[in-house]
Design a protein around this motif. Structure first.
Motif, mmCIF file in Angstrom:
data_model
loop_
_atom_site.group_PDB
_atom_site.id
_atom_site.type_symbol
_atom_site.label_atom_id
_atom_site.label_comp_id
_atom_site.label_asym_id
_atom_site.label_seq_id
_atom_site.Cartn_x
_atom_site.Cartn_y
_atom_site.Cartn_z
ATOM 1 N N GLU A 18 0.825 -1.207 0.000
ATOM 2 C CA GLU A 18 0.000 0.000 0.000
ATOM 3 C C GLU A 18 0.865 1.265 0.000
ATOM 4 O O GLU A 18 0.584 2.225 -0.724
ATOM 5 N N GLN A 19 1.931 1.271 0.793
ATOM 6 C CA GLN A 19 2.826 2.430 0.826
ATOM 7 C C GLN A 19 3.503 2.639 -0.523
ATOM 8 O O GLN A 19 3.599 3.776 -0.992
ATOM 9 N N LEU A 20 3.957 1.562 -1.132
ATOM 10 C CA LEU A 20 4.573 1.692 -2.450
ATOM 11 C C LEU A 20 3.553 2.212 -3.455
ATOM 12 O O LEU A 20 3.857 3.082 -4.262
ATOM 13 N N GLY A 21 2.342 1.684 -3.383
ATOM 14 C CA GLY A 21 1.281 2.163 -4.252
ATOM 15 C C GLY A 21 1.039 3.652 -4.086
ATOM 16 O O GLY A 21 0.848 4.378 -5.068
ATOM 17 N N ASP A 22 1.074 4.130 -2.836
ATOM 18 C CA ASP A 22 0.898 5.563 -2.573
ATOM 19 C C ASP A 22 2.009 6.381 -3.229
ATOM 20 O O ASP A 22 1.751 7.417 -3.828
ATOM 21 N N TYR A 23 3.260 5.905 -3.107
ATOM 22 C CA TYR A 23 4.384 6.603 -3.736
ATOM 23 C C TYR A 23 4.226 6.662 -5.247
ATOM 24 O O TYR A 23 4.606 7.635 -5.881
ATOM 25 N N LEU A 24 3.678 5.590 -5.811
ATOM 26 C CA LEU A 24 3.552 5.489 -7.269
ATOM 27 C C LEU A 24 2.223 6.024 -7.776
ATOM 28 O O LEU A 24 1.988 6.063 -8.979
#
Length: 96
Positions: A18-24
């Motif tokens: 989820e955090q990576l998705g937020d960054y991307l």
């Protein structure tokens, strides 16, 4: 595989999907699809992933085991970085 490399980098950073998705600016399910090799990211997403983890595209795509492209640096920076890498590799932690 690309998905394994993305998952490895994400876990090294202690980051959730989820955090990576937020960054991307993507959903967690998109990141999960990339990691499971069910979905192939676009070139622009690959560049963003490489930028998030500060690695080269060649490393991300498993074309090399060298994470960083030191050839993009000037000579002084390259020499300094190589010295730091050598020191880090020579440093040994021993248990008392």
């Amino acid at each position: 595989m690309l998905g394994d490399r993305i998952k490895l980098l994400r876990n090294e950073q202690g980051m959730t999907q989820e955090q990576l998705g937020d960054y991307l600016n993507l959903s967690r399910s998109s990141v999960k699809g990339y990691e499971n090799d069910g979905v192939e990211p676009s070139l622009s997403v690959l560049v963003k992933i490489a930028d998030v983890f500060n690695v080269s595209l060649d490393y991300l795509l498993e074309r090399t085991e060298e994470k960083y492209n030191i050839n993009l640096l000037n000579e002084a920076a390259k020499d300094f970085l190589l010295k730091i890498i050598k020191l880090a590799n020579d440093y040994k932690i021993t248990k008392k």
